[in-house]
Design a protein around this motif. Structure first.
Motif, PDB file in Angstrom:
ATOM      1  N   UNK A 288      52.966  54.075  39.286  1.00 17.27           N
ATOM      2  CA  UNK A 288      51.777  54.541  39.122  1.00 17.27           C
ATOM      3  C   UNK A 288      51.105  54.610  40.422  1.00 17.27           C
ATOM      4  N   UNK A 289      51.558  53.579  41.404  1.00 19.09           N
ATOM      5  CA  UNK A 289      50.729  53.935  42.751  1.00 19.09           C
ATOM      6  C   UNK A 289      51.070  55.233  43.419  1.00 19.09           C
ATOM      7  N   UNK A 290      52.521  55.894  43.280  1.00 23.26           N
ATOM      8  CA  UNK A 290      52.699  57.015  43.739  1.00 23.26           C
ATOM      9  C   UNK A 290      52.039  58.372  43.027  1.00 23.26           C
ATOM     10  N   UNK A 291      51.875  57.910  41.622  1.00 20.08           N
ATOM     11  CA  UNK A 291      51.104  59.146  40.759  1.00 20.08           C
ATOM     12  C   UNK A 291      49.757  59.138  41.317  1.00 20.08           C
ATOM     13  N   UNK A 292      49.111  58.050  41.621  1.00 19.72           N
ATOM     14  CA  UNK A 292      47.741  57.872  41.878  1.00 19.72           C
ATOM     15  C   UNK A 292      47.575  58.606  43.388  1.00 19.72           C
ATOM     16  N   UNK A 293      48.290  58.510  44.203  1.00 13.80           N
ATOM     17  CA  UNK A 293      48.409  59.372  45.519  1.00 13.80           C
ATOM     18  C   UNK A 293      48.526  60.620  45.238  1.00 13.80           C
ATOM     19  N   UNK A 314      42.679  53.685  42.361  1.00 12.68           N
ATOM     20  CA  UNK A 314      42.801  52.418  41.700  1.00 12.68           C
ATOM     21  C   UNK A 314      42.533  52.402  40.299  1.00 12.68           C
ATOM     22  N   UNK A 315      41.271  53.192  39.778  1.00 10.15           N
ATOM     23  CA  UNK A 315      41.200  53.423  38.465  1.00 10.15           C
ATOM     24  C   UNK A 315      42.289  53.883  37.554  1.00 10.15           C
ATOM     25  N   UNK A 316      42.768  55.027  38.162  1.00  9.72           N
ATOM     26  CA  UNK A 316      44.034  55.534  37.525  1.00  9.72           C
ATOM     27  C   UNK A 316      45.171  54.683  37.285  1.00  9.72           C
ATOM     28  N   UNK A 317      45.398  53.930  38.363  1.00  8.87           N
ATOM     29  CA  UNK A 317      46.646  52.838  38.299  1.00  8.87           C
ATOM     30  C   UNK A 317      46.410  51.866  37.254  1.00  8.87           C
ATOM     31  N   UNK A 318      44.917  51.351  37.162  1.00  5.74           N
ATOM     32  CA  UNK A 318      44.748  50.339  36.235  1.00  5.74           C
ATOM     33  C   UNK A 318      44.748  50.896  34.653  1.00  5.74           C
ATOM     34  N   UNK A 319      44.288  52.150  34.520  1.00  2.89           N
ATOM     35  CA  UNK A 319      44.232  52.832  33.297  1.00  2.89           C
ATOM     36  C   UNK A 319      45.616  52.927  32.860  1.00  2.89           C
ATOM     37  N   UNK A 320      46.489  53.519  33.558  1.00  2.00           N
ATOM     38  CA  UNK A 320      48.083  53.465  33.160  1.00  2.00           C
ATOM     39  C   UNK A 320      48.601  52.334  33.052  1.00  2.00           C
ATOM     40  N   UNK A 321      48.377  51.297  33.824  1.00  3.05           N
ATOM     41  CA  UNK A 321      48.999  49.972  33.463  1.00  3.05           C
ATOM     42  C   UNK A 321      48.411  49.417  32.085  1.00  3.05           C
ATOM     43  N   UNK A 322      47.336  49.606  31.831  1.00  4.76           N
ATOM     44  CA  UNK A 322      46.637  48.978  30.497  1.00  4.76           C
ATOM     45  C   UNK A 322      47.278  49.883  29.216  1.00  4.76           C
ATOM     46  N   UNK A 323      47.297  51.154  29.516  1.00  9.30           N
ATOM     47  CA  UNK A 323      47.769  52.096  28.496  1.00  9.30           C
ATOM     48  C   UNK A 323      49.273  51.824  28.156  1.00  9.30           C
ATOM     49  N   UNK A 324      50.250  51.428  29.326  1.00 10.96           N
ATOM     50  CA  UNK A 324      51.711  51.152  29.029  1.00 10.96           C
ATOM     51  C   UNK A 324      51.833  49.837  28.828  1.00 10.96           C
ATOM     52  N   UNK A 325      50.858  49.020  28.769  1.00 10.77           N
ATOM     53  CA  UNK A 325      51.063  47.507  28.355  1.00 10.77           C
ATOM     54  C   UNK A 325      51.757  46.812  29.768  1.00 10.77           C
ATOM     55  N   UNK A 326      51.489  47.207  30.525  1.00 13.30           N
ATOM     56  CA  UNK A 326      51.903  46.639  32.044  1.00 13.30           C
ATOM     57  C   UNK A 326      50.607  45.904  32.919  1.00 13.30           C
ATOM     58  N   UNK A 327      49.681  45.955  32.381  1.00 13.39           N
ATOM     59  CA  UNK A 327      48.499  45.154  32.928  1.00 13.39           C
ATOM     60  C   UNK A 327      48.917  43.627  33.088  1.00 13.39           C
TER      61      UNK A 327
END
Length: 327
Positions: A288-293, A314-327
């Motif tokens: 997700x960090x790579x994707x955000x970059x 940072x918002x993109x990473x957090x949203x992806x983590x929550x959506x994917x159940x990785x938060x």
């Protein structure tokens, strides 16, 4: 606010004809944005045409699509069982918008048509190319904390204010319109415009065209979705940055993904290149960090809004983590 005339129509044909005959008229439904603009003198219609009696409030399945009428209320759509079951990302985005009182008045069509909340646009004593073409952009070298980092021009750096539209662009929705030349269907991604040299044009509608509804095609985004809105306060505030994220997972592998970003551009910002990057990769913070970059490629701040260059990824990473159940 200037004096204005008022009439009410009960058919779509009458609504289109009434607006086509009067160049100084505007339609009104919930009025949650239009009335504000009139009070500020930003827009000065001589006549309002009330369209609330039009038969455009239905929410239903039509084949492999979900249809939502343009006059369906934001609150009704957000709470609708069919929407929550089949398009939960839309429900989440609507619940993040405005206040409950405004959601009880605002319509889906009106939400799409709302104008920027740029303070220079609302202040008729300040220069604004969106309000008065050719006068300049006060935000460009002024206080631009809320403003765009993508798709800007020298004429305008305002942002689109909707939450709902960020979900709709991610979900590949289509806008159904009718007008003097007949019916047409517009991809949601092509409905709103970047400012370019004509920032006064928010969308691709032609004069006299009425939004009758939207369609969202069936998808597999019922489980792993999230709408993350970063704002100055938790109620009744527009997004500094928002992200609509929908992920289709097989185990830990991303089969497909949809991403929209708000608070960063003159239109709902679709992250297509970032989506393509994520497909087939493992759902992890590193990915997700790579994707955000990648997502921030081409972003540019204007001083007061430079913090968005860090907040957005940072918002993109957090949203992806929550959506994917990785938060």
């Amino acid at each position: 606010m200037i004096n204005f005339g008022y009439s009410r129509v009960s058919t779509i044909k009458a609504a289109v004809e009434a607006l086509s005959k009067d160049s100084n008229a505007q339609w009104i439904a919930g009025g949650t944005n239009l009335v504000d603009l009139m009070k500020k003198g930003v827009t000065t219609p001589e006549k309002l045409i009330d369209i609330n009696n039009l038969p455009l409030k239905e929410i239903k399945k039509t084949g492999n699509k979900l249809y939502i009428g343009a006059l369906a209320l934001n609150s009704e759509v957000a709470e609708n069982e069919l929407v929550r079951k089949e398009q939960p990302l839309l429900s989440l985005a609507l619940q993040a918008g405005a206040s409950q009182q405004i959601r009880n008045m605002a319509t889906i069509g009106g939400n799409m048509m709302q104008r920027t909340r740029c303070s220079y646009f609302y202040n008729t004593d300040m220069p604004c190319n969106k309000r008065e073409p050719g006068t300049g952009c006060g935000a460009l070298k002024g206080f631009n904390r809320m403003h765009a980092i993508f798709g800007t021009s020298e004429k305008c750096i305002a942002v689109h204010p909707s939450d709902m539209c960020i979900a709709l662009v991610a979900l590949d929705a289509a806008v159904l319109v009718t007008g003097p030349k007949g019916d047409r269907r517009i991809s949601f991604q092509n409905f709103h415009r970047l400012p370019g040299d004509t920032p006064q044009k928010d969308n691709t509608l032609e004069r006299g065209e009425l939004i009758t509804g939207i369609e969202i095609p069936d998808n597999s985004y019922q489980d792993h979705v999230h709408y993350l809105k970063v704002r100055d306060r938790t109620s009744y505030a527009f997004a500094l940055v928002s992200v609509a994220a929908a992920v289709n997972l097989q185990g830990d592998t991303i089969q497909d993904v949809r991403l929209g970003m708000g608070g960063v551009a003159h239109k709902p910002w679709r992250l297509t290149e970032t989506e393509n990057f994520l497909k087939g990769k493992k759902a992890s913070e590193a990915t997700f960090r790579q994707a955000a970059e990648l997502a921030l490629k081409g972003a540019h701040g204007f001083g007061h809004n430079n913090f968005k260059l860090k907040l957005a990824p940072n918002t993109l990473v957090e949203a992806l983590k929550i959506a994917a159940g990785k938060a």
